[in-house]
Enzyme design. Sequence first.
Site, PDB file in Angstrom:
ATOM      1  N   LYS A  26       5.817  -4.187  -4.535  1.00 18.09           N
ATOM      2  CA  LYS A  26       7.260  -3.954  -4.531  1.00 18.09           C
ATOM      3  C   LYS A  26       7.874  -4.332  -3.204  1.00 18.09           C
ATOM      4  O   LYS A  26       8.928  -4.940  -3.148  1.00 18.09           O
ATOM      5  CB  LYS A  26       7.545  -2.474  -4.858  1.00 18.09           C
ATOM      6  N   ASN A  76      -1.334   1.885   6.185  1.00 17.52           N
ATOM      7  CA  ASN A  76      -0.517   0.765   5.692  1.00 17.52           C
ATOM      8  C   ASN A  76      -0.172  -0.108   6.891  1.00 17.52           C
ATOM      9  O   ASN A  76       0.137   0.424   7.958  1.00 17.52           O
ATOM     10  CB  ASN A  76       0.814   1.252   5.105  1.00 17.52           C
ATOM     11  N   GLY A  77      -0.183  -1.409   6.716  1.00 16.34           N
ATOM     12  CA  GLY A  77       0.169  -2.302   7.823  1.00 16.34           C
ATOM     13  C   GLY A  77      -1.023  -3.169   8.194  1.00 16.34           C
ATOM     14  O   GLY A  77      -1.995  -3.268   7.439  1.00 16.34           O
ATOM     15  N   LYS A 112      12.557 -14.251 -12.182  1.00 16.64           N
ATOM     16  CA  LYS A 112      12.345 -13.077 -13.046  1.00 16.64           C
ATOM     17  C   LYS A 112      11.312 -13.407 -14.119  1.00 16.64           C
ATOM     18  O   LYS A 112      10.399 -12.633 -14.358  1.00 16.64           O
ATOM     19  CB  LYS A 112      13.638 -12.627 -13.727  1.00 16.64           C
ATOM     20  N   CYS A 137       0.832  -1.200   0.000  1.00 19.80           N
ATOM     21  CA  CYS A 137       0.000   0.000   0.000  1.00 19.80           C
ATOM     22  C   CYS A 137       0.868   1.252   0.000  1.00 19.80           C
ATOM     23  O   CYS A 137       2.008   1.238   0.451  1.00 19.80           O
ATOM     24  CB  CYS A 137      -0.888   0.023   1.231  1.00 19.80           C
ATOM     25  N   GLU A 160      17.182 -17.209  -9.700  1.00 22.93           N
ATOM     26  CA  GLU A 160      16.808 -15.822  -9.963  1.00 22.93           C
ATOM     27  C   GLU A 160      16.259 -15.665 -11.390  1.00 22.93           C
ATOM     28  O   GLU A 160      15.281 -14.948 -11.610  1.00 22.93           O
ATOM     29  CB  GLU A 160      18.021 -14.913  -9.706  1.00 22.93           C
ATOM     30  N   HIS A 170      17.140 -36.141 -10.624  1.00 21.63           N
ATOM     31  CA  HIS A 170      16.444 -36.738  -9.476  1.00 21.63           C
ATOM     32  C   HIS A 170      14.939 -36.504  -9.543  1.00 21.63           C
ATOM     33  O   HIS A 170      14.274 -36.522  -8.519  1.00 21.63           O
ATOM     34  CB  HIS A 170      17.035 -36.187  -8.181  1.00 21.63           C
ATOM     35  N   TRP A 220      -3.279  -2.566  -1.378  1.00 22.15           N
ATOM     36  CA  TRP A 220      -2.966  -3.934  -1.823  1.00 22.15           C
ATOM     37  C   TRP A 220      -3.690  -4.826  -0.823  1.00 22.15           C
ATOM     38  O   TRP A 220      -3.329  -4.858   0.359  1.00 22.15           O
ATOM     39  CB  TRP A 220      -1.461  -4.136  -1.787  1.00 22.15           C
ATOM     40  N   ARG A 273       4.651   0.400  -6.276  1.00 17.76           N
ATOM     41  CA  ARG A 273       4.674  -0.479  -5.098  1.00 17.76           C
ATOM     42  C   ARG A 273       3.696  -1.650  -5.231  1.00 17.76           C
ATOM     43  O   ARG A 273       3.781  -2.614  -4.481  1.00 17.76           O
ATOM     44  CB  ARG A 273       4.317   0.334  -3.842  1.00 17.76           C
ATOM     45  N   GLU A 321       7.641 -13.969 -12.601  1.00 20.02           N
ATOM     46  CA  GLU A 321       6.913 -12.878 -11.938  1.00 20.02           C
ATOM     47  C   GLU A 321       6.401 -11.813 -12.893  1.00 20.02           C
ATOM     48  O   GLU A 321       5.419 -11.145 -12.595  1.00 20.02           O
ATOM     49  CB  GLU A 321       7.727 -12.257 -10.796  1.00 20.02           C
TER      50      GLU A 321
HETATM   51  O1  M6R Z   1      12.748  -5.442  -0.507  1.00 19.17           O
HETATM   52  P1  M6R Z   1      13.284  -6.844  -0.394  1.00 19.17           P
HETATM   53  O2  M6R Z   1      14.574  -7.006  -1.134  1.00 19.17           O
HETATM   54  O3  M6R Z   1      13.375  -7.343   0.999  1.00 19.17           O
HETATM   55  O4  M6R Z   1      12.217  -7.734  -1.144  1.00 19.17           O
HETATM   56  C1  M6R Z   1      12.303  -9.131  -1.140  1.00 19.17           C
HETATM   57  C2  M6R Z   1      11.404  -9.733  -2.198  1.00 19.17           C
HETATM   58  O5  M6R Z   1      10.071  -9.418  -1.920  1.00 19.17           O
HETATM   59  C3  M6R Z   1      11.742  -9.231  -3.608  1.00 19.17           C
HETATM   60  O6  M6R Z   1      13.077  -9.491  -3.925  1.00 19.17           O
HETATM   61  C4  M6R Z   1      10.829  -9.893  -4.647  1.00 19.17           C
HETATM   62  O7  M6R Z   1      11.107 -11.255  -4.730  1.00 19.17           O
HETATM   63  C5  M6R Z   1      10.965  -9.231  -6.012  1.00 19.17           C
HETATM   64  N1  M6R Z   1       9.675  -9.077  -6.618  1.00 19.17           N
HETATM   65  C6  M6R Z   1      11.766 -10.006  -6.967  1.00 19.17           C
HETATM   66  O8  M6R Z   1      11.878  -9.406  -8.203  1.00 19.17           O
END
Ligand code: M6R
Length: 613
Positions: A608, A101-102, A490, A2, A486, A509, A75, A27, A493
């Site tokens: 984000k 937020n929270g 990428k 949020c 990673e 395996h 969110w 975000r 997502e």
């Molecule tokens: O802000 P942070 O690095 O702690 O965030 C961790 C993950 O939420 C963040 O890396 C997330 O996996 C990204 N969307 C990856 O691209």
Amino acid sequence: MCGIVAYIGAKPAQSYLIEGLKRLEYRGYDSAGLAVLEGGKLNVVKAVGRVANLEDKIEDLGGFRGTIGIAHTRWATHGGVTEFNAHPHTDDRNGIAIIHNGIIENYAALKTYLEEKGHKFQSQTDTEVLAMLIGELYAPQEGVDLEAAVQAALREVTGAYAIAVICEKEPDVLVVARKGSPLMVGVGAGEYVVASDASAIVSHTTQAFVLDDYNVVKITRSGFRTSTIHNVPVTSKIMQLELELQEIELGGFSHFMQKEIFEQPKAISNCIRGRLNMDEGRIHLGGVGNFSKELSKIKNIVLTAQGTALHAAMIGEYLFEDLAKVSSVAEYASEFRYRNPIVEENTLVIAVSQSGETADTLAALQEAKERGALAMGVVNVVGSSIARETDAGVYLRVGPEIGVASTKAFTGQVAVLSMLAMYMGRKRFMSADQCRDLMKDMERIPGLIERICEQDARIKKVTEKYIHRENWLFLGRGYNYPTALEGALKLKEISYIHAEGMPAAEMKHGPIALINDGMPAVFIANKGRQYEKVMSNIQEVRSRGGHVIAVATEGDKDITKYAEDVMYIPEIPECLSPMLAVVPLQLMAYHAAVLRGHDVDKPRNLAKSVTVE
Ligand code: M6R
């Protein structure tokens, strides 16, 4: 997650609020809303979907000229994505509106109490409970004004919050407060802009202060007063925001993710600047210097993080064992915090996080600290919760990352962990010359990333070839096993293609059963200790009909015998290679999402920074 924006000043609040919401769109959110006080009346407008939908609704209503207001991007956590559940929420008696937020953890008990008092709720949110509670406690005739009512309500609350509150009966007052969720106040000439991150403030003022946990700030047009929820006065220190406007604008790129991939050479240069001391053959890290003695005694390292940051942490695990000979383990923060971890004497816990606000990472850090570990942060956002919670730390200095898909933060995290491992190594077994050699290679990284980015058009072509495939594998070994994870993250997502990453040897395996005619398998096959082994794994895939796309070292001619498509990276010591190998994977994921017509910077369901568990 949020986003919060609030304004009080002499100009119409609406344009500040809408601009701020747009800056916070990155975000991640699913609905938006705003409340403006005008002529002593609260005007609340909400819309599901994009901020543009909210703008359309406001335009239909003729717009607002009021000079105080609050706005929010939501969110969903409690309750579905509906206008009722969108913020701001109001109380049912006093014209109080709140954005939040929270999570209010004890909201159910508070709701029961308030229902018994006759309050009628319209939404399923915890935030509406807080609005009603503030309204219930608000009694200006008895000296409980808005500020006092907010303080009193927050004394009853458990959980996390960043809030902004306005009230019809006090049209010159904006009250904001924080515990656990970030919030800052921008101080302009006769006006204040409050936001959950600096990007919504910096176009108006570069003077700002950050709220500490349990701070409540009462803001009027002529000044502000900070106190605790127990009304103890607090001094807020105004600082200069370092953020430049151009850093949060697209500047000719189509998407922030694309901009941030191409920014990596500059980001890594900034990250390493002044930290490599060639003369002495050692690493200089200002944020850990005071703990030099403790760090030489460290026997175990726990690296903890989530998502992309965890993949960087996993590379850190290899780095610390290789370069510093310290036993290390990387763990999901969400698991570490709940599994009763054994933290022995001389343990260092390193929380890796771009935002510095990830709830699980913060909690894992706190857990380790309580058990006696020395707490270190590898964080990008200056002054974030994790940065404030740690004993020592190293900032990434890669600039603001707006794209939801983390790119330059990842390479920055790996760069910082590499420097930390060298720093620790020098305290143990690493010679000044060994360290110098690695530092020289670190210095080459920005230029080498630039060279990889020059292959962008070719990488796009490779991606096009496989764009209709729904299942992909990403495989690597050693340092580049986390890089494979990673690459898969990428791709999934932002393009919503199913992708799995794993150590190349693990394929036999079980996952090898997935390989069918034409399945793309991306191998990180750069020259290194396990090159031959990776070649065998490649052949296992080829012989079962899979399509092999390889990330290989420049000059490797043999690879073309086995891989249909090759993306090259320059030669570099293996321990630094993830910073190069990840770049073609980032570009592939970017192109895949664009080719599939997805909104790269606003992927569905993603936020984000994940500030809830
Ligand atoms: O802000 P942070 O690095 O702690 O965030 C961790 C993950 O939420 C963040 O890396 C997330 O996996 C990204 N969307 C990856 O691209």
